[in-house]
Design a protein around this motif. Structure first.
Motif, PDB file in Angstrom:
ATOM      1  N   GLY A 130      28.812  41.807-118.370  1.00  0.00           N
ATOM      2  CA  GLY A 130      28.962  40.531-117.696  1.00  0.00           C
ATOM      3  C   GLY A 130      27.954  39.487-118.125  1.00  0.00           C
ATOM      4  N   PHE A 131      28.213  38.266-117.648  1.00  0.00           N
ATOM      5  CA  PHE A 131      27.352  37.113-117.898  1.00  0.00           C
ATOM      6  C   PHE A 131      26.942  36.547-116.538  1.00  0.00           C
ATOM      7  CE2 PHE A 131      30.359  37.574-121.364  1.00  0.00           C
ATOM      8  CZ  PHE A 131      29.564  37.478-122.501  1.00  0.00           C
ATOM      9  N   PRO A 132      25.875  37.089-115.929  1.00  0.00           N
ATOM     10  CA  PRO A 132      25.516  36.698-114.563  1.00  0.00           C
ATOM     11  C   PRO A 132      24.686  35.422-114.465  1.00  0.00           C
ATOM     12  CG  PRO A 132      24.040  38.412-115.337  1.00  0.00           C
ATOM     13  CD  PRO A 132      25.046  38.192-116.440  1.00  0.00           C
ATOM     14  N   GLU A 133      24.404  34.754-115.579  1.00  0.00           N
ATOM     15  CA  GLU A 133      23.481  33.615-115.578  1.00  0.00           C
ATOM     16  C   GLU A 133      23.864  32.530-114.579  1.00  0.00           C
ATOM     17  OE1 GLU A 133      23.363  35.280-119.851  1.00  0.00           O
ATOM     18  OE2 GLU A 133      24.808  35.062-118.229  1.00  0.00           O
ATOM     19  N   ILE A 134      25.154  32.285-114.421  1.00  0.00           N
ATOM     20  CA  ILE A 134      25.616  31.189-113.569  1.00  0.00           C
ATOM     21  C   ILE A 134      25.161  31.377-112.123  1.00  0.00           C
ATOM     22  CG2 ILE A 134      27.843  32.184-112.857  1.00  0.00           C
ATOM     23  CD1 ILE A 134      27.443  28.605-114.158  1.00  0.00           C
ATOM     24  N   ARG A 135      24.960  32.622-111.735  1.00  0.00           N
ATOM     25  CA  ARG A 135      24.583  32.909-110.346  1.00  0.00           C
ATOM     26  C   ARG A 135      23.136  32.543-110.038  1.00  0.00           C
ATOM     27  NH1 ARG A 135      27.836  38.527-108.844  1.00  0.00           N
ATOM     28  NH2 ARG A 135      29.918  37.707-109.336  1.00  0.00           N
ATOM     29  N   SER A 136      22.348  32.322-111.099  1.00  0.00           N
ATOM     30  CA  SER A 136      20.969  31.880-110.886  1.00  0.00           C
ATOM     31  C   SER A 136      20.788  30.441-111.360  1.00  0.00           C
ATOM     32  CB  SER A 136      19.992  32.801-111.623  1.00  0.00           C
ATOM     33  OG  SER A 136      20.280  32.855-113.010  1.00  0.00           O
ATOM     34  N   GLY A 137      21.913  29.723-111.451  1.00  0.00           N
ATOM     35  CA  GLY A 137      21.863  28.311-111.797  1.00  0.00           C
ATOM     36  C   GLY A 137      21.673  28.038-113.274  1.00  0.00           C
ATOM     37  N   ALA A 138      21.999  29.010-114.119  1.00  0.00           N
ATOM     38  CA  ALA A 138      21.838  28.838-115.565  1.00  0.00           C
ATOM     39  C   ALA A 138      23.191  29.010-116.258  1.00  0.00           C
ATOM     40  CB  ALA A 138      20.818  29.834-116.109  1.00  0.00           C
ATOM     41  N   MET A 159      34.907  34.527-117.802  1.00  0.00           N
ATOM     42  CA  MET A 159      33.811  35.492-117.697  1.00  0.00           C
ATOM     43  C   MET A 159      32.507  34.815-117.280  1.00  0.00           C
ATOM     44  SD  MET A 159      34.385  37.737-121.152  1.00  0.00           S
ATOM     45  CE  MET A 159      35.780  38.842-121.377  1.00  0.00           C
ATOM     46  N   ILE A 160      32.164  33.713-117.942  1.00  0.00           N
ATOM     47  CA  ILE A 160      30.837  33.144-117.701  1.00  0.00           C
ATOM     48  C   ILE A 160      30.790  32.274-116.444  1.00  0.00           C
ATOM     49  CG2 ILE A 160      30.108  33.256-120.100  1.00  0.00           C
ATOM     50  CD1 ILE A 160      30.752  30.366-120.431  1.00  0.00           C
ATOM     51  N   ILE A 161      31.892  31.616-116.091  1.00  0.00           N
ATOM     52  CA  ILE A 161      31.852  30.756-114.909  1.00  0.00           C
ATOM     53  C   ILE A 161      31.972  31.579-113.627  1.00  0.00           C
ATOM     54  CG2 ILE A 161      33.090  28.921-113.673  1.00  0.00           C
ATOM     55  CD1 ILE A 161      33.618  27.625-116.382  1.00  0.00           C
ATOM     56  N   SER A 162      32.686  32.704-113.689  1.00  0.00           N
ATOM     57  CA  SER A 162      32.759  33.571-112.505  1.00  0.00           C
ATOM     58  C   SER A 162      31.466  34.348-112.301  1.00  0.00           C
ATOM     59  CB  SER A 162      33.923  34.561-112.646  1.00  0.00           C
ATOM     60  OG  SER A 162      33.633  35.557-113.615  1.00  0.00           O
ATOM     61  N   GLY A 163      30.801  34.702-113.409  1.00  0.00           N
ATOM     62  CA  GLY A 163      29.594  35.521-113.314  1.00  0.00           C
ATOM     63  C   GLY A 163      29.867  36.949-112.888  1.00  0.00           C
ATOM     64  N   GLU A 164      31.135  37.337-112.859  1.00  0.00           N
ATOM     65  CA  GLU A 164      31.499  38.678-112.382  1.00  0.00           C
ATOM     66  C   GLU A 164      31.326  39.728-113.483  1.00  0.00           C
ATOM     67  OE1 GLU A 164      35.530  38.182-111.212  1.00  0.00           O
ATOM     68  OE2 GLU A 164      35.047  37.067-109.373  1.00  0.00           O
ATOM     69  N   ASN A 165      30.962  40.932-113.067  1.00  0.00           N
ATOM     70  CA  ASN A 165      30.907  42.051-114.005  1.00  0.00           C
ATOM     71  C   ASN A 165      32.323  42.516-114.330  1.00  0.00           C
ATOM     72  OD1 ASN A 165      28.135  41.942-113.893  1.00  0.00           O
ATOM     73  ND2 ASN A 165      27.907  43.749-112.600  1.00  0.00           N
ATOM     74  N   PHE A 166      32.477  43.131-115.491  1.00  0.00           N
ATOM     75  CA  PHE A 166      33.773  43.709-115.862  1.00  0.00           C
ATOM     76  C   PHE A 166      33.555  45.060-116.532  1.00  0.00           C
ATOM     77  CE2 PHE A 166      32.458  40.379-118.800  1.00  0.00           C
ATOM     78  CZ  PHE A 166      32.482  40.993-120.052  1.00  0.00           C
ATOM     79  N   SER A 167      34.611  45.831-116.606  1.00  0.00           N
ATOM     80  CA  SER A 167      34.525  47.223-117.054  1.00  0.00           C
ATOM     81  C   SER A 167      34.383  47.331-118.565  1.00  0.00           C
ATOM     82  CB  SER A 167      35.784  47.985-116.623  1.00  0.00           C
ATOM     83  OG  SER A 167      36.910  47.512-117.364  1.00  0.00           O
ATOM     84  N   ALA A 168      34.028  48.535-119.018  1.00  0.00           N
ATOM     85  CA  ALA A 168      33.948  48.795-120.450  1.00  0.00           C
ATOM     86  C   ALA A 168      35.309  48.617-121.114  1.00  0.00           C
ATOM     87  CB  ALA A 168      33.410  50.206-120.692  1.00  0.00           C
ATOM     88  N   GLN A 169      36.366  49.022-120.436  1.00  0.00           N
ATOM     89  CA  GLN A 169      37.697  48.860-121.014  1.00  0.00           C
ATOM     90  C   GLN A 169      38.047  47.379-121.159  1.00  0.00           C
ATOM     91  OE1 GLN A 169      39.702  51.340-122.334  1.00  0.00           O
ATOM     92  NE2 GLN A 169      40.753  49.524-123.135  1.00  0.00           N
ATOM     93  N   ALA A 170      37.679  46.579-120.159  1.00  0.00           N
ATOM     94  CA  ALA A 170      37.916  45.136-120.251  1.00  0.00           C
ATOM     95  C   ALA A 170      37.095  44.530-121.385  1.00  0.00           C
ATOM     96  CB  ALA A 170      37.581  44.455-118.926  1.00  0.00           C
ATOM     97  N   ALA A 171      35.882  45.038-121.577  1.00  0.00           N
ATOM     98  CA  ALA A 171      35.044  44.566-122.681  1.00  0.00           C
ATOM     99  C   ALA A 171      35.676  44.911-124.027  1.00  0.00           C
ATOM    100  CB  ALA A 171      33.645  45.172-122.581  1.00  0.00           C
ATOM    101  N   LYS A 172      36.264  46.089-124.118  1.00  0.00           N
ATOM    102  CA  LYS A 172      36.952  46.486-125.352  1.00  0.00           C
ATOM    103  C   LYS A 172      38.167  45.597-125.585  1.00  0.00           C
ATOM    104  CE  LYS A 172      38.931  50.485-127.761  1.00  0.00           C
ATOM    105  NZ  LYS A 172      40.246  49.890-128.074  1.00  0.00           N
TER     106      LYS A 172
END
Length: 249
Positions: A130-138, A159-172
């Motif tokens: 995931g890309f959690p940066e948005i949740r800390s204002g970045a 991915m980046i605007i939601s800041g949500e984690n996703f699974s390994a399969q989704a990453a693949k």
């Protein structure tokens, strides 16, 4: 053989394989400026060491890498962090031997950049991304750079605007990973890629990887063909040099 073990980074070398372990479990294997420098050093060492054919990058204790760690209220630390981030990024871009991201734990923020730039990436099926940066204002400004050519824009923005984690399969499915495996199969999967790489001539492999990177910058096929023809001459020269070495022995 351990080459270096400090600043949350361990570098080892054995049988043509250099292994970089990000080792800061107390901070979920985050990266401060010293860790950036250690990672950059490992990439440069692997590139320059003629005995190394592949670099394996991994983490410790359930985390692969979870991005940057910097005290933004300290101007001196911010300066070191920015400089070292540029240094690490440059080393990742410049390397021309295969890099295997052995994603043996959760991978977030800046860790995604390591995975995106790797030649191969194998992940445990329970790893989260995931890309959690948005949740800390970045916003993942530097991390985005390799994603432009990797992930379709609308999918990446989600991915980046939601800041949500996703699974390994989704990453693949998104193109980040080569393979997703169960825990009991992980080490064997990494070894398969190592065994595939080791028999290949190092010079030929480096020329081929550099050629591919050059082609990725070319907008038209005619330009890519020219790049291919130029690098083909380099491959022939490398093979001739290798044959002469064998004859001289």
């Amino acid at each position: 053989m351990i080459i270096e073990d400090r600043s949350h980074v361990k570098i080892e070398k054995e049988n043509g394989v250099m292994t970089l372990t990000i080792n800061w479990p107390e901070e979920h294997n985050a990266m401060d400026w010293q860790t950036h420098e250690g990672i950059a050093k490992a990439y440069r060492m692997a590139e320059c060491d003629e005995d190394v054919k592949v670099l394996v990058v991994k983490g410790t204790e359930g985390y692969f890498n979870t991005g940057g760690k910097c005290n933004n209220n300290d101007p001196g630390e911010k300066e070191k962090y920015n400089r070292s981030l540029e240094e690490m990024t440059a080393a990742q871009i410049a390397i021309s031997i295969p890099v295997i991201a052995a994603v043996n734990g959760h991978c977030l923020a800046g860790g995604m950049m390591i995975v995106a730039r790797a030649t191969f990436a194998v992940a445990l099926e329970e790893a989260k991304f995931g890309f959690p940066e948005i949740r800390s204002g970045a916003f993942p400004m530097v991390v985005m750079s390799p994603m432009v050519d990797l992930v379709p824009g609308k999918q990446f923005m989600r991915m980046i605007i939601s800041g949500e984690n996703f699974s390994a399969q989704a990453a693949k499915d998104a193109g980040f990973l080569t393979e997703v495996v169960k825990a009991g199969e992980f080490d064997a999967a990494i070894q398969r890629y190592v065994d595939m790489i080791i028999p290949v001539d190092r010079d030929v492999m480096r020329i081929g990887i550099r050629c591919y990177k050059e082609m990725c910058k070319c907008p038209e096929e005619t330009a890519r063909i020219q790049v291919g023809m130029k690098n083909l001459q380099d491959v022939w020269a490398a093979r001739n040099a290798a044959n002469k070495k064998k004859e001289a022995r």
